[in-house]
Design a protein around this motif. Structure first.
Motif, mmCIF file in Angstrom:
data_model
loop_
_atom_site.group_PDB
_atom_site.id
_atom_site.type_symbol
_atom_site.label_atom_id
_atom_site.label_comp_id
_atom_site.label_asym_id
_atom_site.label_seq_id
_atom_site.Cartn_x
_atom_site.Cartn_y
_atom_site.Cartn_z
ATOM 1 N N ASP A 1 27.013 0.797 -32.101
ATOM 2 C CA ASP A 1 27.139 2.069 -31.376
ATOM 3 C C ASP A 1 26.801 3.253 -32.284
ATOM 4 O OD1 ASP A 1 27.644 3.711 -29.250
ATOM 5 O OD2 ASP A 1 29.814 3.730 -29.528
ATOM 6 N N ASP A 25 31.187 7.342 -27.591
ATOM 7 C CA ASP A 25 32.432 8.100 -27.697
ATOM 8 C C ASP A 25 32.186 9.523 -28.180
ATOM 9 O OD1 ASP A 25 31.669 7.539 -30.247
ATOM 10 O OD2 ASP A 25 33.585 6.665 -30.885
ATOM 11 N N LYS A 28 31.693 0.197 -25.088
ATOM 12 C CA LYS A 28 31.535 0.333 -26.538
ATOM 13 C C LYS A 28 30.873 -0.875 -27.189
ATOM 14 C CE LYS A 28 35.227 3.668 -27.387
ATOM 15 N NZ LYS A 28 36.433 4.013 -28.180
ATOM 16 N N ARG A 81 26.347 8.401 -29.613
ATOM 17 C CA ARG A 81 27.391 7.395 -29.457
ATOM 18 C C ARG A 81 28.030 7.479 -28.071
ATOM 19 N NH1 ARG A 81 29.780 5.211 -34.174
ATOM 20 N NH2 ARG A 81 31.749 5.037 -33.048
#
Length: 437
Positions: A289, A413, A135, A411
């Motif tokens: 991110d 995530d 991240k 991203r």
């Protein structure tokens, strides 16, 4: 603060300092070597040949460096290579200072330094995501790029001013350039110290006895051939950047033939490019991110091409400096995002080999620069840079069209992105599929 997030990691701070001093040394070396080479040969082709000698070894040795990065601890690889580079640079400094230097010395030492660098770069580039985690990769890569760009702001200017000052008016003086190379050697030594202070050793994920070295290399190549996303990212880092950075490598020619500048003007011209590049790196570090990684990569390529077009039309020093800011900014954003995306989409067990292939591909850049240099010799340097800008524009559009997966990267995530990423490899390669999932 988002912009300094990666500095929370102790080892990243030391790695950043090590990279900063090495980048300063490299940027000063580019200016000093380029200036003396052009003074000795008065040839754009000679400049390209010197750059080719430095980058060509990556085509031969990078894959071996990738296998080493995946099989061995990374810190010793980095330390040994940096120490060898320091010794080699010191030897070249003595040869220049004592006025024994010839054009072939730049070729020989370019080959030596390029070989050492190609064996160590996969380890150096793959250790970053291991230190900071997924991240923080974009932030860390942008800050790492900032070290390079910060050095582009000050390194070339310092080198140009030192050459002009130490030469006492005789800008072809070997002694003045030799002293600059001794300073460069000292900076490389500081980089060795920074790396030695790392606690993280970079232990490999892969079993070193799992398969022969050639099988490891073949696995990395197979991996790329069956992953359209990685292939697209690699192509985006090769074709547009080859033509885009041709202008930077030929700056001594532009400085001499268009704006009629000396070493000080050349240093400040490269510094202006670095200032824009630093702004681009810091902007990307602040963004972090983002869901628009792929789109940022593509659109920064378009903007870079436009900035190069305007730079090619510059007719005086100040106008060239102005447009150099924007070529540096957009080129930096594109390069940093390209590297960050590649780090994110490749699993750790094979990352060294993939980054080695990426470094090997970058070693092919001087081949693309040769026709641009020929255009500069047969026509004019301004026409050469204009044509390179058009090639950047066209190549970015073609890669975006044929590898649409690249502009969809979001991203880290983003569940949909991760799911699509994991499905890009064909299941026939059981080892990749198992480790990726």
């Amino acid at each position: 603060m988002q912009i300094t997030r990666a500095f929370a990691f102790r080892d990243f701070r030391f790695l950043w300092i090590s990279s900063l001093t090495a980048s300063f040394a490299m940027q000063m070396q580019i200016v000093a070597r380029g200036w003396l080479t052009y003074e000795m040969t008065d040839s754009a082709i000679a400049l390209s040949m010197v750059m080719l000698s430095f980058m060509a070894p990556s085509v031969v040795f990078s894959l071996l460096g990738g296998v080493l990065a995946d099989r061995m601890r990374k810190k010793p690889i980095m330390l040994i290579s940096q120490a060898l580079n320091t010794v080699l640079t010191g030897a070249l400094a003595w040869i220049i200072f004592t006025d024994q230097v010839t054009f072939m010395h730049f070729i020989y030492f370019g080959l030596f330094n390029g070989t050492v660098l190609s064996l160590s770069m996969p380890a150096r580039s793959t250790i970053i995501p291991e230190i900071v985690g997924r991240k923080v990769v974009v932030n860390a890569m942008a800050l790492s790029s900032a070290t390079f760009n910060l050095s582009r702001i000050m390194g070339p200017a310092i080198a140009g001013l030192l050459i002009g000052f130490l030469a006492a008016g005789d800008t072809a003086s070997r002694q003045g350039v030799g002293i600059v190379f001794f300073v460069i050697t000292g900076l490389y030594f500081l980089s060795v110290i920074g790396t030695a202070l790392l606690r993280y050793e970079g232990k490999p994920v892969a079993n070193a006895d799992a398969q022969p070295v050639l099988s490891d290399i073949t696995e990395g190549l197979r991996y790329i051939l069956h992953d359209r996303l990685i292939m697209g990212i690699l192509l985006m880092g090769l074709i547009p950047m080859t033509f885009g950075f041709a202008a930077s490598f030929l700056l001594p020619v532009f400085n001499s033939e268009v704006i009629h500048g000396g070493p000080e003007q050349l240093g400040f011209l490269v510094t202006a490019t670095g200032l824009g590049a630093l702004a681009g790196s810091l902007t990307l570090a602040q963004i972090g991110d983002t869901r628009a990684k792929g789109r940022i990569l593509v659109y920064s390529g378009y903007c870079w091409a436009i900035a190069l077009i305007f730079f090619s039309m510059s007719t005086n020093f100040y106008l060239a400096m102005f447009f150099s800011l924007f070529t540096g900014l957009f080129g930096s954003v594109m390069g940093s995002m390209n590297m960050s995306m590649l780090q994110l989409v490749v699993p750790q067990y094979i990352r060294g080999r993939i980054m080695a292939i990426n470094w090997m591909i970058h070693g092919l850049m001087p081949i693309g620069m040769v026709p641009i240099a020929l255009i500069a010799e047969w026509w004019t340097i301004q026409h050469a840079i204009f044509i390179s800008a058009i090639m950047v524009l066209v190549s970015v559009w073609l890669i975006r069209y044929f590898y649409s997966e690249v502009r969809k990267v979001g991203r880290t995530d983003d569940e949909e992105f991760i799911k699509n990423l994991q499905s890009t490899i064909k299941p026939k390669y059981s080892r990749q599929t198992e480790l990726r999932n």
